[in-house]
Write a protein that holds these residues in place. Structure first.
Motif, PDB file in Angstrom:
ATOM      1  N   GLU A 168      30.229  60.760  52.033  1.00  0.00           N
ATOM      2  CA  GLU A 168      29.307  61.329  51.041  1.00  0.00           C
ATOM      3  C   GLU A 168      29.265  60.439  49.795  1.00  0.00           C
ATOM      4  O   GLU A 168      28.192  60.112  49.290  1.00  0.00           O
ATOM      5  N   TYR A 182      26.020  58.088  48.777  1.00  0.00           N
ATOM      6  CA  TYR A 182      25.367  58.351  47.487  1.00  0.00           C
ATOM      7  C   TYR A 182      25.348  57.081  46.630  1.00  0.00           C
ATOM      8  O   TYR A 182      24.315  56.726  46.044  1.00  0.00           O
ATOM      9  N   ALA A 206      22.809  54.773  48.058  1.00  0.00           N
ATOM     10  CA  ALA A 206      21.453  55.195  47.689  1.00  0.00           C
ATOM     11  C   ALA A 206      21.105  54.739  46.275  1.00  0.00           C
ATOM     12  O   ALA A 206      19.978  54.287  46.016  1.00  0.00           O
ATOM     13  N   THR A 220      17.879  55.913  51.203  1.00  0.00           N
ATOM     14  CA  THR A 220      18.223  57.151  50.485  1.00  0.00           C
ATOM     15  C   THR A 220      18.347  58.339  51.435  1.00  0.00           C
ATOM     16  O   THR A 220      19.006  59.325  51.108  1.00  0.00           O
ATOM     17  N   ALA A 221      17.744  58.230  52.610  1.00  0.00           N
ATOM     18  CA  ALA A 221      17.834  59.317  53.597  1.00  0.00           C
ATOM     19  C   ALA A 221      19.254  59.481  54.126  1.00  0.00           C
ATOM     20  O   ALA A 221      19.653  60.592  54.483  1.00  0.00           O
ATOM     21  N   ALA A 235      21.151  61.914  51.977  1.00  0.00           N
ATOM     22  CA  ALA A 235      20.552  63.245  52.079  1.00  0.00           C
ATOM     23  C   ALA A 235      20.973  63.918  53.386  1.00  0.00           C
ATOM     24  O   ALA A 235      21.301  65.114  53.404  1.00  0.00           O
ATOM     25  N   LEU A 236      20.988  63.157  54.458  1.00  0.00           N
ATOM     26  CA  LEU A 236      21.400  63.715  55.752  1.00  0.00           C
ATOM     27  C   LEU A 236      22.890  64.042  55.785  1.00  0.00           C
ATOM     28  O   LEU A 236      23.301  65.049  56.360  1.00  0.00           O
ATOM     29  N   CYS A 258      24.584  64.943  53.208  1.00  0.00           N
ATOM     30  CA  CYS A 258      24.666  66.158  52.396  1.00  0.00           C
ATOM     31  C   CYS A 258      24.237  67.382  53.215  1.00  0.00           C
ATOM     32  O   CYS A 258      24.882  68.424  53.160  1.00  0.00           O
ATOM     33  N   GLU A 259      23.163  67.255  53.979  1.00  0.00           N
ATOM     34  CA  GLU A 259      22.710  68.343  54.843  1.00  0.00           C
ATOM     35  C   GLU A 259      23.767  68.709  55.874  1.00  0.00           C
ATOM     36  O   GLU A 259      23.956  69.882  56.181  1.00  0.00           O
ATOM     37  N   LYS A 313      22.661  65.709  62.629  1.00  0.00           N
ATOM     38  CA  LYS A 313      22.324  65.233  61.287  1.00  0.00           C
ATOM     39  C   LYS A 313      23.004  63.888  60.985  1.00  0.00           C
ATOM     40  O   LYS A 313      22.386  62.986  60.441  1.00  0.00           O
TER      41      LYS A 313
END
Length: 118
Positions: free
Chosen positions: A8, A12, A15, A43-44, A47-48, A50-51, A64
């Motif tokens: 994570e 980040y 990104a 950047t995806a 986000a993925l 994080c999801e 994911k």
């Protein structure tokens, strides 16, 4: 951003580097097509990741993170194109490329281990 979740934190931070690279490429180099693709995929990843923290099931978690892995690999492709077409200098390229490789290695490990434990 909390540093105790390596993927994570790294995704980040990656990104943020991608956003800065996009700003530079679009403003200074006037390159918007390839850099926009790099921005989207780079950047995806985070986000993925994080999801995935709130996945509904173990297979959803694996899915994911597998998509995040694909996005990371795609980002390497755009970085290669930008570098090979002289939009990104060697030092910048190798620095960010190594970060991408590291994220990919972490994601491969997590996905592989998670699949084994399904």
């Amino acid at each position: 951003m909390i540093k105790d979740n390596a993927v994570e934190y790294k995704s980040y931070s990656f990104a943020n580097r991608i956003v800065k690279a996009y700003k530079y490429l679009s403003m200074q180099k006037k390159e918007r097509i390839l850099s926009k693709q790099m921005l989207r995929s780079g950047t995806a990843i985070g986000a993925l990741v994080c999801e995935a923290k709130f996945a509904q099931s173990k297979p959803d978690f694996v899915n994911k993170l597998s998509i995040a892995l694909k996005e990371a690999n795609e980002t390497k492709y755009w970085l290669d194109l930008l570098h090979d077409n002289e939009y990104i200098d060697d030092a910048s390229y190798f620095s960010i490329y190594e970060d991408a490789k590291e994220i990919i290695a972490i994601l491969v490990s997590i996905v592989k281990t998670s699949k084994e434990n399904l």
